[in-house]
Design an enzyme around this catalytic site. Sequence first.
Site, PDB file in Angstrom:
ATOM      1  NE  ARG A   8      -2.116  -2.314   3.218  1.00 10.74           N
ATOM      2  CZ  ARG A   8      -2.576  -2.743   4.395  1.00 10.74           C
ATOM      3  NH1 ARG A   8      -3.714  -2.263   4.878  1.00 10.74           N
ATOM      4  NH2 ARG A   8      -1.902  -3.644   5.099  1.00 10.74           N
ATOM      5  CE  LYS A  50      33.787  23.184  -0.362  1.00 11.36           C
ATOM      6  NZ  LYS A  50      34.359  22.716  -1.634  1.00 11.36           N
ATOM      7  CE  LYS A  72       4.063  -1.765   6.605  1.00 13.12           C
ATOM      8  NZ  LYS A  72       2.669  -2.182   6.837  1.00 13.12           N
ATOM      9  N   GLY A 100      -8.258  -5.389  13.380  1.00  8.68           N
ATOM     10  CA  GLY A 100      -8.935  -6.605  13.808  1.00  8.68           C
ATOM     11  C   GLY A 100      -9.721  -6.317  15.084  1.00  8.68           C
ATOM     12  CG  ASN A 127      -4.818  -7.273  17.349  1.00 15.20           C
ATOM     13  OD1 ASN A 127      -4.065  -7.100  18.306  1.00 15.20           O
ATOM     14  ND2 ASN A 127      -4.496  -8.025  16.303  1.00 15.20           N
TER      15      ASN A 127
HETATM   16  C1  UD1 Z   1      -2.575  -6.637  11.607  1.00 16.71           C
HETATM   17  C2  UD1 Z   1      -3.470  -7.575  12.448  1.00 16.71           C
HETATM   18  C3  UD1 Z   1      -4.743  -6.830  12.853  1.00 16.71           C
HETATM   19  C4  UD1 Z   1      -4.373  -5.594  13.613  1.00 16.71           C
HETATM   20  C5  UD1 Z   1      -3.422  -4.704  12.799  1.00 16.71           C
HETATM   21  C6  UD1 Z   1      -2.895  -3.584  13.665  1.00 16.71           C
HETATM   22  C7  UD1 Z   1      -3.060  -9.866  11.711  1.00 16.71           C
HETATM   23  C8  UD1 Z   1      -3.558 -10.991  10.906  1.00 16.71           C
HETATM   24  N1  UD1 Z   1      -3.783  -8.752  11.678  1.00 16.71           N
HETATM   25  O1  UD1 Z   1      -3.258  -6.318  10.402  1.00 16.71           O
HETATM   26  O2  UD1 Z   1      -5.560  -7.670  13.643  1.00 16.71           O
HETATM   27  O3  UD1 Z   1      -5.550  -4.861  13.956  1.00 16.71           O
HETATM   28  O4  UD1 Z   1      -2.274  -5.455  12.355  1.00 16.71           O
HETATM   29  O5  UD1 Z   1      -2.113  -2.698  12.933  1.00 16.71           O
HETATM   30  O6  UD1 Z   1      -2.030  -9.997  12.341  1.00 16.71           O
HETATM   31  N2  UD1 Z   1       4.219  -9.008   8.244  1.00 16.71           N
HETATM   32  C9  UD1 Z   1       5.212  -9.944   8.025  1.00 16.71           C
HETATM   33  N3  UD1 Z   1       4.960 -11.006   7.223  1.00 16.71           N
HETATM   34  C10 UD1 Z   1       3.757 -11.192   6.629  1.00 16.71           C
HETATM   35  C11 UD1 Z   1       2.735 -10.235   6.842  1.00 16.71           C
HETATM   36  C12 UD1 Z   1       2.999  -9.160   7.663  1.00 16.71           C
HETATM   37  O7  UD1 Z   1       6.321  -9.821   8.561  1.00 16.71           O
HETATM   38  O8  UD1 Z   1       3.609 -12.194   5.914  1.00 16.71           O
HETATM   39  C13 UD1 Z   1       4.516  -7.838   9.081  1.00 16.71           C
HETATM   40  C14 UD1 Z   1       4.404  -6.549   8.304  1.00 16.71           C
HETATM   41  O9  UD1 Z   1       5.673  -6.173   7.796  1.00 16.71           O
HETATM   42  C15 UD1 Z   1       3.894  -5.550   9.339  1.00 16.71           C
HETATM   43  C16 UD1 Z   1       3.179  -6.420  10.358  1.00 16.71           C
HETATM   44  O10 UD1 Z   1       3.571  -7.754  10.116  1.00 16.71           O
HETATM   45  O11 UD1 Z   1       4.953  -4.863   9.962  1.00 16.71           O
HETATM   46  C17 UD1 Z   1       1.655  -6.289  10.229  1.00 16.71           C
HETATM   47  O12 UD1 Z   1       1.256  -6.695   8.945  1.00 16.71           O
HETATM   48  P1  UD1 Z   1       0.129  -5.922   8.147  1.00 16.71           P
HETATM   49  O13 UD1 Z   1      -0.043  -6.562   6.828  1.00 16.71           O
HETATM   50  O14 UD1 Z   1       0.376  -4.472   8.183  1.00 16.71           O
HETATM   51  O15 UD1 Z   1      -1.161  -6.308   9.065  1.00 16.71           O
HETATM   52  P2  UD1 Z   1      -2.536  -5.555   9.136  1.00 16.71           P
HETATM   53  O16 UD1 Z   1      -3.333  -5.864   7.935  1.00 16.71           O
HETATM   54  O17 UD1 Z   1      -2.294  -4.137   9.446  1.00 16.71           O
HETATM   55 CA    CA Z   2      -0.399  -2.799   9.588  1.00 13.44          CA
END
Ligand code: UD1
Ligand code: CA
Length: 451
Positions: free
Chosen positions: A13, A349, A20, A138, A167
């Site tokens: 995104r 400088k 990111k 969440g 969450n």
């Molecule tokens: C997640 C939570 C959600 C919460 C929200 C808060 C889950 C399934 N959902 O959603 O409940 O309300 O954060 O901000 O956990 N990441 C990895 N590997 C992956 C996917 C993600 O390392 O395969 C890392 C990302 O880099 C990021 C973090 O985990 O730093 C959160 O991932 P993101 O995709 O932003 O989760 P949300 O959709 O925001």
């Molecule tokens: Ca997130």
Amino acid sequence: MKAIILAAGQGKRMHSDLQKVMHPMLGKPIIQYVVEAALDAGAEDITVVVGRGGDDIKNGLARFKNLNFAVQDPPLGTGHAAQAGIGRIKDSDDVLILYGDMPLVTVEFLTELKNFYRAGSSEAVVSAVYRPDARDFGRVYDKNGDFIEIVEFKDMKPDSPPTDWVNPGIYLFKGEALKTGLSRMTNNNSQLEYYLTDVPKLLKDDGRVVKVFHTREDISAFTGINTHAQLAEATAHMRGRVNELHMAAGVRMLDPASAFIDSDTKIAPGAVLYPGCILEGKCEIESGAVIGPNTHMKDTVVGANARVRQSVTDNAKIGEGTEVGPFAYLRPGTVIGKNCRVGNFVEVKNSNLGDGTKMAHLAYIGDADVGSGVNYGCGAITVNYDGAKKHRTTINDGAFVGSNVNLIAPVEIGLGAFVAAGSTITDCVQADALGIARQRQTNKPGWRKRK
Ligand code: UD1
Ligand code: CA
């Protein structure tokens, strides 16, 4: 306590080539705030889970000696990421899990969560933040603090019961419970991902005690950064925090709303900031210094009681009591002594200026070593570049360089020497000598009338 920080997501995104969590926020990458909060909250062993291109994150965090990195590739969800980071976790460990995209998380919150976890006898604690009408978070369900489940925003059904608790993505697990829960995850959901949020539910179904830690703290402290708009919002919030800390410590700001101060800048009590200042990188402002209005500084040290107005400075040192500007430009390698004056439209400088030296207006000094008590006139310049190489100029203590002088480097002006205005100086001028290099004036009487 050990910690696992998840940062392997693709950050789609953001539409950016930069990872990111490496996007800068007040001079530091997003993830560095999370690492620092975890360390300050007492995590003595941290694993950062990175994805493809994770070397940028490793390099960006190189200053932290005791960090470990694990790779998750491809990214199949937050639970899958936690699993990739489990290598250093022993059954008896307490494990804090954080997302690398939430830089506003505070040490205070992490400490409260840790205390709550330690005071109880649960094998997992999930945090929940009060936020009516939350969009993409969440939802956390519990009964009197006993965890029921987390439902992802994308998996909510029209008949999902409403809840005001969301969450933020901060959990504490007993090592053994975490490993067991992770080994049982499935990806049976709308995104076909392995959700970390399923782990507490699996544990609860296993008959273990899982608690919810509720907080009514401002939700902005838990913003996950997924988009540039969220990055801007979080930056504004962090900026407010940084400015408040400075003011609480005794810095006077005429307009904090227009002060952009990077996280690593130090400002002593008694310093004053006029409106419109940007202090980037590692600036250090001593007591009594007055900065601004409209001054952009980067990695600049400003001595006590110095005055810098409407100027741009980069990698410069300004001595005690020195006046800079308005409209001066101090470029990298500028070191100015005490009680100097570098006035309007002066560019410096890679040069050193001794104490009490003055260049009041419209001058350029590059690659020069200037002594103390030197007077450098209006329009004087060092000619430091011959088209191929840079050369140095030395101006000794007490010398006087007249207006509109060109000092063709390499060249040296002796102690107390005097350079006449309008001279183009190619040879050294000895101590106490007068250097003059210009054509004599001839007047032609009656010339105008004859024309
Ligand atoms: C997640 C939570 C959600 C919460 C929200 C808060 C889950 C399934 N959902 O959603 O409940 O309300 O954060 O901000 O956990 N990441 C990895 N590997 C992956 C996917 C993600 O390392 O395969 C890392 C990302 O880099 C990021 C973090 O985990 O730093 C959160 O991932 P993101 O995709 O932003 O989760 P949300 O959709 O925001
Ligand atoms: Ca997130």
